[in-house]
Write an enzyme that holds these catalytic residues in place. Structure first.
Site, short mmCIF file in Angstrom:
data_model
loop_
_atom_site.label_atom_id
_atom_site.label_comp_id
_atom_site.label_asym_id
_atom_site.label_seq_id
_atom_site.Cartn_x
_atom_site.Cartn_y
_atom_site.Cartn_z
N GLY A 13 0.67 -1.23 0.07
CA GLY A 13 -0.06 -0.07 0.00
C GLY A 13 0.93 1.36 0.05
N TYR A 147 -14.11 -1.97 10.17
CA TYR A 147 -12.77 -1.52 9.81
C TYR A 147 -12.22 -1.28 11.27
CZ TYR A 147 -8.96 2.03 8.94
OH TYR A 147 -7.89 2.58 8.96
N ALA A 150 -11.22 -4.44 12.91
CA ALA A 150 -10.08 -5.20 12.22
C ALA A 150 -8.87 -4.49 12.70
CB ALA A 150 -10.22 -5.26 10.75
#
Length: 254
Positions: A13, A147, A150
């Site tokens: 990323g 999210y 996580a």
């Protein structure tokens, strides 16, 4: 801040926003850098680009194989890949697919990358891993709860991994950014402006009212990258298993 000459770094990323800023700072410090994403996009940042989908089960292993072919080793791994599914109606409207997408993208992508990179680091006598988390883990918002969950799991995983691999001279740390001014945030603010029938400036002001930051400004990608650069340098050689929050004071607790 720390010389990284000769160090070999992989940033998952690493082509936009925080990841691109990290790639630039590590390159400036002398590291050889590989950045990955599914596609390069419009930004031509630092580092050698390798296309990879780390959300796919076999994506991390192929990325690591391609990186090793280019760098002949990985001393630094930065896991910046993530998935954030926004469901405006909140948690009761989230499907199993929404949950699994964010758990896969924001937790399991890091687990798989680490699992593939660590044997080489251990064999080489050490290395550094930095996971990019989020202050959302401790300040979850209803529309992105999967999210946040996580990222909270990523924090626990990071600590456990650091405990296990420390004896091999591998350091693992978590960096948890708050509200950072990136293209993704600007796109989100534009969506909020469109939804409310206002302009971008008004949406920005409303956002800061909802999320008051004691330092009075949004963070920048370079703010986060500077912290990562320090953590992967010899200057941070006794830091492992820690969560480094960088949010301008946003979180109301220690």
């Amino acid at each position: 801040m720390g010389d990284l000459t000769g160090r070999r770094a992989l940033i998952a990323g690493g082509t936009r926003g925080i990841g691109a800023a990290i790639a630039q700072q590590l390159t400036d410090a002398g590291a050889r850098v590989v950045v990955s994403a599914r596609r390069r996009g419009d930004e031509n940042g630092a580092g050698h680009f390798i296309a990879a989908d780390v959300f796919a089960p076999q994506g991390p292993s192929q990325l690591v194989a391609d990186t090793l072919a280019y760098l002949d080793g990985i001393d630094v791994l930065v896991d910046n890949a993530a998935s954030q599914t926004r469901v405006p109606d909140g948690v009761l409207a989230m499907t199993d697919e929404d949950w699994l997408a964010d758990l896969n993208g924001s937790l399991m992508s890091a687990v798989r990358l680490d699992r593939t990179v660590l044997p080489g680091m251990i064999a080489a006598g050490g290395g550094v891993i930095v996971h990019i988390g989020s202050s959302a883990a401790r300040l979850p918002q209803p529309a992105a709860l999967a999210y946040a969950a996580a990222k909270a799991a990523l924090a626990t995983y990071s600590k456990g991994l650091a405990n296990q691999v420390g004896r091999h001279n591998v350091r693992v740390n978590l960096v948890s950014p708050g509200v950072i001014d990136t293209s993704a945030l600007r796109a989100r603010l534009q969506s909020l402006a469109d939804e409310s029938g206002t302009d971008l400036e008004t949406a920005h002001e409303q956002f800061l009212r909802n999320f008051p930051i004691p330092l009075g400004r949004l963070g920048t990608a370079d703010d986060v990258a500077s912290l990562v650069r320090f953590l992967v340098s010899p200057a941070a050689s006794y830091l492992t298993g820690t969560d480094h929050v960088i949010d301008g004071g946003l979180l109301p607790t220690l």
